[in-house]
Scaffold this motif. Structure first.
Motif, PDB file in Angstrom:
ATOM      1  N   PRO A  55       0.737  -1.024  -0.175  1.00  0.00           N
ATOM      2  CA  PRO A  55      -0.229   0.347  -0.055  1.00  0.00           C
ATOM      3  C   PRO A  55       0.837   1.457   0.074  1.00  0.00           C
ATOM      4  N   SER A  56       1.578   1.033   0.393  1.00  0.00           N
ATOM      5  CA  SER A  56       3.208   2.226   0.486  1.00  0.00           C
ATOM      6  C   SER A  56       3.667   2.500  -1.023  1.00  0.00           C
ATOM      7  N   ARG A  57       3.934   4.621  -1.190  1.00  0.00           N
ATOM      8  CA  ARG A  57       4.065   4.791  -2.313  1.00  0.00           C
ATOM      9  C   ARG A  57       5.858   4.547  -2.498  1.00  0.00           C
ATOM     10  N   VAL A  58       5.988   3.961  -3.757  1.00  0.00           N
ATOM     11  CA  VAL A  58       7.717   3.276  -3.771  1.00  0.00           C
ATOM     12  C   VAL A  58       8.232   5.532  -4.210  1.00  0.00           C
ATOM     13  N   THR A  59       9.271   5.699  -3.208  1.00  0.00           N
ATOM     14  CA  THR A  59       9.755   5.979  -3.447  1.00  0.00           C
ATOM     15  C   THR A  59      11.778   6.749  -3.704  1.00  0.00           C
ATOM     16  N   SER A  60      12.072   5.140  -4.210  1.00  0.00           N
ATOM     17  CA  SER A  60      13.280   5.226  -4.466  1.00  0.00           C
ATOM     18  C   SER A  60      13.593   4.325  -5.015  1.00  0.00           C
ATOM     19  N   LEU A  61      15.053   3.759  -6.612  1.00  0.00           N
ATOM     20  CA  LEU A  61      14.951   2.834  -7.001  1.00  0.00           C
ATOM     21  C   LEU A  61      16.421   3.319  -7.574  1.00  0.00           C
ATOM     22  N   CYS A  62      16.787   1.814  -7.725  1.00  0.00           N
ATOM     23  CA  CYS A  62      18.308   1.404  -7.708  1.00  0.00           C
ATOM     24  C   CYS A  62      18.297   0.069  -8.167  1.00  0.00           C
ATOM     25  N   PHE A  63      18.727  -0.009  -9.755  1.00  0.00           N
ATOM     26  CA  PHE A  63      19.510  -1.544  -9.950  1.00  0.00           C
ATOM     27  C   PHE A  63      20.417  -1.851 -10.010  1.00  0.00           C
ATOM     28  N   ALA A  64      20.085  -3.043  -9.491  1.00  0.00           N
ATOM     29  CA  ALA A  64      21.699  -3.744  -8.983  1.00  0.00           C
ATOM     30  C   ALA A  64      22.893  -3.737 -10.294  1.00  0.00           C
ATOM     31  N   PRO A  65      23.446  -3.340 -10.143  1.00  0.00           N
ATOM     32  CA  PRO A  65      25.036  -3.487 -11.331  1.00  0.00           C
ATOM     33  C   PRO A  65      25.228  -5.091 -11.683  1.00  0.00           C
ATOM     34  N   THR A  66      25.279  -5.259 -12.804  1.00  0.00           N
ATOM     35  CA  THR A  66      25.265  -7.125 -13.058  1.00  0.00           C
ATOM     36  C   THR A  66      26.689  -7.951 -12.239  1.00  0.00           C
ATOM     37  N   SER A  67      27.108  -7.412 -12.221  1.00  0.00           N
ATOM     38  CA  SER A  67      28.499  -7.541 -11.797  1.00  0.00           C
ATOM     39  C   SER A  67      28.208  -8.188 -10.109  1.00  0.00           C
ATOM     40  N   VAL A  68      26.836  -7.860  -9.424  1.00  0.00           N
ATOM     41  CA  VAL A  68      26.791  -7.790  -8.304  1.00  0.00           C
ATOM     42  C   VAL A  68      25.532  -8.923  -8.529  1.00  0.00           C
TER      43      VAL A  68
END
Length: 201
Positions: A55-68
């Protein structure tokens, strides 16, 4: 009876800077739309999938590096929830659901075998979350910016080939009071603060 249907994705959340993330190697862009994350293919310009997580709004995003962690994305939410997603299946992989301050910025650090995400909050705290293990986030007590909310973060690249295989230690953190600070993640401390502005970065 309708013979076809049209998918209308959520409108983007444009109220802060880290609500759009890209993964060029996989031709993907992700944006936050209310409580969902919308994945779009940059080559076809078509929606790949929408991932809903509560129910909570998304407030930040980040893709993980493919090496990780290939095909992983880490998201922070308005109620303090943290969640990692598998972008291939659209399913949530790990979650930390303890209610807390809004997660305003997320940065996945390259070179970390545990999948280490640095999380900035609306209270000015920095948290380290090993999202591949699902461990409880750890607060960096010697690198806090309260009461100024963390607005954005970026990691500085390693300076030599010997450092390239380790987690980048230095991160720039922008806060609501207009300051840009350098944080040493390995040492868990604040290096310096540049107070060059009087408005949010």
């Amino acid at each position: 009876m309708l013979k076809s249907s049209v998918l209308v994705p959520p409108s983007p959340n444009w109220f802060q800077p880290q609500l759009l993330a890209s993964q060029p190697s996989q031709e993907l862009v992700a944006y936050a739309g209310h409580n969902s994350i919308v994945l779009v293919c940059t080559r076809t310009q078509q929606i790949v999938r929408t991932m809903c997580g509560g129910p909570s709004r998304v407030t930040s995003l980040c893709f993980a590096p493919t090496s990780v962690a290939p095909h992983h994305l880490v998201a922070g939410y308005e109620d303090g929830t943290l969640r990692s997603w598998d972008t291939n299946s659209g399913s949530a992989v790990r979650s930390h659901r303890k209610k807390g301050p809004e997660a305003t910025a997320v940065l996945v650090l390259e070179g970390s075998k545990k999948g280490l995400a640095l999380v900035g909050t609306a209270k000015g705290d920095l948290l380290l979350w090993a999202f591949l293990e699902g461990a409880k986030p750890v607060k960096m007590d010697n690198a806090a910016f309260g009461p100024n909310r963390v607005c954005a973060m970026t990691a500085l690249p390693a300076h030599s080939s010997s450092e390239a295989s380790s987690t980048p230690s230095l991160v720039l953190v922008a806060t609501h009071d207009g300051c840009v600070s350098m944080v040493d993640v390995d040492q868990g401390c604040l290096c310096f603060v540049l107070a060059a502005h009087r408005c949010p970065v």
